[in-house]
Design an enzyme around this catalytic site. Sequence first.
Site, PDB file in Angstrom:
ATOM      1  N   GLY A 123       0.810  -1.207   0.000  1.00  0.00           N
ATOM      2  CA  GLY A 123       0.000   0.000   0.000  1.00  0.00           C
ATOM      3  C   GLY A 123       0.844   1.258   0.000  1.00  0.00           C
ATOM      4  O   GLY A 123       1.335   1.712  -1.036  1.00  0.00           O
ATOM      5  N   CYS A 124       1.041   1.814   1.180  1.00  0.00           N
ATOM      6  CA  CYS A 124       1.720   3.104   1.309  1.00  0.00           C
ATOM      7  C   CYS A 124       3.170   3.070   0.834  1.00  0.00           C
ATOM      8  O   CYS A 124       3.635   4.010   0.189  1.00  0.00           O
ATOM      9  CB  CYS A 124       1.647   3.591   2.749  1.00  0.00           C
ATOM     10  SG  CYS A 124      -0.041   3.924   3.301  1.00  0.00           S
ATOM     11  N   VAL A 125       3.908   2.016   1.154  1.00  0.00           N
ATOM     12  CA  VAL A 125       5.312   1.953   0.735  1.00  0.00           C
ATOM     13  C   VAL A 125       5.405   1.903  -0.784  1.00  0.00           C
ATOM     14  O   VAL A 125       6.166   2.654  -1.399  1.00  0.00           O
ATOM     15  CB  VAL A 125       6.033   0.750   1.390  1.00  0.00           C
ATOM     16  CG1 VAL A 125       7.442   0.594   0.838  1.00  0.00           C
ATOM     17  CG2 VAL A 125       6.063   0.907   2.911  1.00  0.00           C
TER      18      VAL A 125
END
Length: 190
Positions: A123-125
Amino acid sequence: MRAHLGPESPLSDKGGRFESARASAARVVDAARTAGVPVLFTQVVLQPGLADAGFFAKKVPSLKVFEVGNPLADFPEAGPAPVPGEVVVAKQYASSFFGTSLASTLRSMGIDTPYLLGFSTSGCVRATALDALQHGFRPQVVADASGDREPATHEQNLFDLNATYADVVTEAEVLTRFSALGARPGEKEN
C-alpha cells in the site's frame, strides 16, 4: 502507526510481521539520526467521518482507525516516532507524495535518495516509492523495515518494486551505509 500493530485493529497482521518491521524501522531511524541523515515521518490524518478520504474510505472502510483522535493513528510508543524538529507530513492517501508538501520538502533539504520504510509494503510503501520515482528521486525501500499482512504479498511487492520503481535494500545494508557516514563528519547521504 499503532493501527498496524495492535491486535484490536482491523489493519493488524495478528502474526507479528508488522512488529518485526517496526523494530527494524526503529533501528534504521536511530542509525539515521546518529549519522546526521534527515528523518521525516508521514502520518495518515483523516477527519471524523472520513470526509477527506474520498473513494479510498469506501474501498477501505477500516481507514476509520486514522480519524483524528483515534489512538491507533498515533506513532508506536516503542518507536520509531518523530522527535522535536523532525518533519511530519500529514497525508490522506497511500502515497506520501499525493497532495502533500513532501517532494518540495525533500528538495529543499537537498535529499535525492529517500529511504522508505513502513506499512504496508503493498500500500503506502509501494505508492510512495512509485511517486518518489515519478518526482525524480531514487527511492530505497528498506525490506526488513517494511511489512504487510501476508508474507507473500510483502515479497511480491518487494520484487516488483526492485524490478521497476526502487532499489530494495536490507536493514544491514542501510545500517552499514549510515555507519560509514557517521565516521566522516560533515558528509551526509541524502
